[in-house]
Design a protein around this motif. Structure first.
Motif, mmCIF file in Angstrom:
data_model
loop_
_atom_site.group_PDB
_atom_site.id
_atom_site.type_symbol
_atom_site.label_atom_id
_atom_site.label_comp_id
_atom_site.label_asym_id
_atom_site.label_seq_id
_atom_site.Cartn_x
_atom_site.Cartn_y
_atom_site.Cartn_z
ATOM 1 N N ASN A 1 -11.122 4.586 -2.421
ATOM 2 C CA ASN A 1 -10.264 3.840 -1.503
ATOM 3 C C ASN A 1 -10.182 4.631 -0.199
ATOM 4 O O ASN A 1 -9.552 5.693 -0.164
ATOM 5 N N CYS B 1 -14.147 -3.376 -6.913
ATOM 6 C CA CYS B 1 -14.145 -4.569 -6.047
ATOM 7 C C CYS B 1 -14.642 -5.798 -6.808
ATOM 8 O O CYS B 1 -14.104 -6.906 -6.625
ATOM 9 N N ARG C 1 -6.654 5.694 0.850
ATOM 10 C CA ARG C 1 -6.096 6.826 0.112
ATOM 11 C C ARG C 1 -6.640 8.144 0.661
ATOM 12 O O ARG C 1 -5.898 9.112 0.892
ATOM 13 N N GLN D 1 -3.144 -1.207 5.803
ATOM 14 C CA GLN D 1 -3.463 -0.336 4.671
ATOM 15 C C GLN D 1 -3.470 1.135 5.078
ATOM 16 O O GLN D 1 -2.942 1.984 4.359
ATOM 17 N N PRO E 1 -17.335 3.920 -0.463
ATOM 18 C CA PRO E 1 -16.559 2.759 -0.917
ATOM 19 C C PRO E 1 -16.882 1.464 -0.162
ATOM 20 O O PRO E 1 -16.924 0.391 -0.769
ATOM 21 N N THR F 1 -16.449 2.225 -6.711
ATOM 22 C CA THR F 1 -15.753 1.258 -5.851
ATOM 23 C C THR F 1 -16.345 -0.131 -6.006
ATOM 24 O O THR F 1 -15.622 -1.132 -5.965
ATOM 25 N N THR G 1 0.830 -1.202 0.000
ATOM 26 C CA THR G 1 0.000 0.000 0.000
ATOM 27 C C THR G 1 0.865 1.253 0.000
ATOM 28 O O THR G 1 0.551 2.240 -0.676
ATOM 29 N N ASN H 1 -6.795 -1.727 -0.187
ATOM 30 C CA ASN H 1 -8.025 -0.953 -0.170
ATOM 31 C C ASN H 1 -8.985 -1.589 0.839
ATOM 32 O O ASN H 1 -9.364 -2.758 0.674
#
Length: 301
Positions: free
Chosen positions: A203, A162, A206, A114, A228, A158, A38, A89
């Motif tokens: 994410n 996924c 992020r 993460q 997400p 998202t 990550t 994520n």
């Protein structure tokens, strides 16, 4: 007698070493891979996105940022896929938890790694550039995007990411060896869509990392978590739905039935073993286990 005791002691020591290595392999090695992966992903993506967008026109900047994130995910996912699954994520981790690919403990460990890894990656990108350069812009609504539209934008994009991850990393998928390619291109496409409206988080790690490094949490930060994560739930539900009907088995049986019927004479009974069909067409003993051992008999008119 002393020799046998030493031998027994040595065997016990070797066994304990093997157990320790097994525990490390099952828990800490994948978690470390998720942390480092990550960090690498967001270091390349955030730093690269800032570099390619500096001084560029709006359209060129959007294309460059999308490419930086897609390529950053692609190369790191290819590197860490066999170590941790290269999820990077929390939304993907939630999807894997729901579909049974991860245990609750491992999912929680992945989440922590993460968040920490993402923060490290963005901080390193900030530290490796001049102080007058703002690397890692926070996620916030822009260009008249409302809170509701921003939420559903994160939700739908998202869920697509996924779902692509789940389907391409499925153990029965023939493209699992190159899963990083469609996953990276999916993130590229998502950024092309969402960059102008909410800076395309897609994410939670992020969004969290850039806000922490920038020391700025906006009032709408919650949509970059809830959106997400809800998208991850939807993707898991779709995956479970499609796997329930198991299209791989149906496809193999139909294919072998077609071949056998064409090779058989008129009026001849055709008998197909589903297990053999799975072994021949899927090339994996794991795939053959998903079909019960049975025979299918067909009669050509």
């Amino acid at each position: 007698m002393p020799n046998s005791s030493r031998h027994a002691s040595g065997s016990s020591h070797d066994l304990s070493n093997r157990n320790l290595i097994t525990r490390l392999q099952r828990w800490w090695v994948p978690a470390l891979g998720e942390f480092i992966g990550t960090a690498m992903f967001l270091y390349l993506a955030v730093g690269g996105a800032d570099a390619v967008s500096r001084g560029a026109s709006e359209g060129t900047a959007v294309l460059g940022i999308a490419f930086a994130f897609g390529m950053g995910l692609m190369v790191t996912a290819w590197a860490f896929g066999r170590i941790s699954g290269a999820q990077f994520n929390p939304a993907i981790t939630l999807s894997c938890l729901i579909t049974g690919k991860l245990s609750v403990g491992m999912a929680f460990l992945y989440l922590i790694c993460q968040l920490l890894g993402g923060t490290l990656g963005v901080a390193m990108a900030r530290g490796n550039t001049p102080s007058n350069v703002s690397v890692g812009g926070i996620n916030q609504l822009d260009n008249g995007e409302t809170l509701a539209r921003g939420f559903f934008l994160e939700f739908w994009l998202t869920s697509i990411l996924c779902f692509v991850y789940l389907m391409t990393t499925e153990e029965r998928s023939k493209c699992i060896f190159m899963a990083a390619l469609p996953i990276g291109f999916t993130l590229f496409s998502c950024h092309l869509f969402a960059l102008r409206y909410d800076n395309a988080a897609i994410n939670p790690a992020r969004a969290f990392a850039t806000s922490v490094v920038s020391k700025d949490f906006t009032p709408d930060h919650w949509i970059y978590w809830i959106g997400p994560l809800c998208g991850g739930i939807l993707a898991a539900a779709l995956y479970i739905l499609f796997c329930y009907f198991d299209p791989d088995i149906v496809g193999v049986v139909d294919k072998d039935q077609y071949r056998a019927e064409n090779a058989a004479a008129s009026g001849e009974t055709v008998k197909i073993d589903v297990d053999d069909a799975n072994k021949n067409d899927m090339g994996s003993s794991t795939r053959s286990q998903i079909a019960p051992s049975r025979d299918e008999t067909y009669r050509r008119a």
